[in-house]
Scaffold this motif. Structure first.
Motif, PDB file in Angstrom:
ATOM      1  N   SER A   1       6.949   7.675  -3.349  1.00 38.51           N
ATOM      2  CA  SER A   1       7.548   6.897  -2.266  1.00 38.51           C
ATOM      3  C   SER A   1       6.842   5.570  -2.108  1.00 38.51           C
ATOM      4  O   SER A   1       5.690   5.405  -2.506  1.00 38.51           O
ATOM      5  N   PHE A   2       7.576   4.644  -1.551  1.00 34.97           N
ATOM      6  CA  PHE A   2       7.009   3.355  -1.169  1.00 34.97           C
ATOM      7  C   PHE A   2       6.628   3.428   0.302  1.00 34.97           C
ATOM      8  O   PHE A   2       7.048   4.345   1.023  1.00 34.97           O
ATOM      9  N   THR A   3       5.874   2.461   0.766  1.00 28.19           N
ATOM     10  CA  THR A   3       5.378   2.470   2.135  1.00 28.19           C
ATOM     11  C   THR A   3       6.511   2.575   3.148  1.00 28.19           C
ATOM     12  O   THR A   3       6.410   3.309   4.117  1.00 28.19           O
ATOM     13  N   GLY A   4       7.585   1.864   2.939  1.00 29.91           N
ATOM     14  CA  GLY A   4       8.702   1.892   3.880  1.00 29.91           C
ATOM     15  C   GLY A   4       9.400   3.239   3.950  1.00 29.91           C
ATOM     16  O   GLY A   4       9.986   3.599   4.972  1.00 29.91           O
ATOM     17  N   CYS A   5       9.356   4.014   2.876  1.00 32.97           N
ATOM     18  CA  CYS A   5      10.027   5.313   2.835  1.00 32.97           C
ATOM     19  C   CYS A   5       9.171   6.426   3.432  1.00 32.97           C
ATOM     20  O   CYS A   5       9.667   7.519   3.673  1.00 32.97           O
ATOM     21  N   ASP A   6       7.890   6.169   3.641  1.00 33.91           N
ATOM     22  CA  ASP A   6       6.987   7.196   4.171  1.00 33.91           C
ATOM     23  C   ASP A   6       7.335   7.610   5.592  1.00 33.91           C
ATOM     24  O   ASP A   6       6.965   8.693   6.036  1.00 33.91           O
ATOM     25  N   LYS A   7       8.038   6.754   6.307  1.00 34.37           N
ATOM     26  CA  LYS A   7       8.373   7.043   7.706  1.00 34.37           C
ATOM     27  C   LYS A   7       9.406   8.165   7.838  1.00 34.37           C
ATOM     28  O   LYS A   7       9.459   8.834   8.855  1.00 34.37           O
ATOM     29  N   LEU A   8      10.212   8.355   6.791  1.00 36.95           N
ATOM     30  CA  LEU A   8      11.251   9.380   6.827  1.00 36.95           C
ATOM     31  C   LEU A   8      10.627  10.762   6.697  1.00 36.95           C
ATOM     32  O   LEU A   8       9.668  10.952   5.954  1.00 36.95           O
TER      33      LEU A   8
ATOM     34  N   GLU B   1      16.747   4.189  -4.113  1.00 30.54           N
ATOM     35  CA  GLU B   1      17.519   3.001  -3.731  1.00 30.54           C
ATOM     36  C   GLU B   1      16.632   1.753  -3.705  1.00 30.54           C
ATOM     37  O   GLU B   1      17.030   0.699  -4.204  1.00 30.54           O
ATOM     38  N   TYR B   2      15.449   1.879  -3.128  1.00 28.67           N
ATOM     39  CA  TYR B   2      14.532   0.738  -3.038  1.00 28.67           C
ATOM     40  C   TYR B   2      14.077   0.299  -4.427  1.00 28.67           C
ATOM     41  O   TYR B   2      14.069  -0.898  -4.738  1.00 28.67           O
TER      42      TYR B   2
END
Length: 158
Positions: free
Chosen positions: A47-54, A66-67
């Motif tokens: 995962s990327f940093t932005g996807c860790d929130k999910l 997608e990213y």
């Protein structure tokens, strides 16, 4: 007093040492545990940093793909691949995410792809697919592991 002897004798005959169970060896336990693990799937996808929130595993996986696809398309958008090879609209890219967070990209071409210069396309892709944001590797049993997957990347957007 008779009852006391009765319970004492009953306890003597039903003690644990007479009904000793076979304790499996360390190797047997290890083999059993290894067979129980599904080695084809990871516990957490890269995962990327932005996807860790999910919080949902499937949403995090979808966010990552997608990213990453969008990043690759953005990097290839500024290139001349669509001009040099107008018939080439999608490239399959084999992505490898290593446990130390490095990523490697390899274009995948079909066996009958003689209409374009594979070596030239490969060199263009290797030159463009650099400087990606930090990626968190996939996790299996609490340990970072290497993962590979193939992403279809659309290079001609109309």
């Amino acid at each position: 007093m008779k009852q006391y002897y009765f319970f004492l004798i009953l306890g003597f005959f039903t003690s644990c040492q007479y009904f000793e169970k076979q304790v499996p060896s360390e190797k047997e336990l290890l083999q059993k545990e290894l067979k129980a693990i599904n080695w084809k799937e990871v516990d957490e996808y890269p995962s990327f940093t932005g996807c860790d929130k999910l919080t949902e595993k499937i949403q995090r996986q979808q966010c990552f793909f997608e990213y990453l696809t969008q990043l690759i398309q953005d990097k290839l958008e500024v290139d001349t691949l669509s001009v040099l090879y107008p018939e080439l609209d999608t490239i399959e890219v084999k992505v490898t995410v290593f446990p130390d967070s490095r990523m490697q990209f390899e274009p995948q071409f079909s066996k009958d792809s003689t209409a374009y210069n594979i070596i030239k396309i490969d060199s263009i892709l290797h030159a463009r697919l650099v400087n990606f944001p930090k990626v968190n590797p996939a996790i299996k049993q609490g340990i970072p592991v290497k993962t590979q997957f193939i992403l279809p990347v659309i290079i001609k957007v109309e």
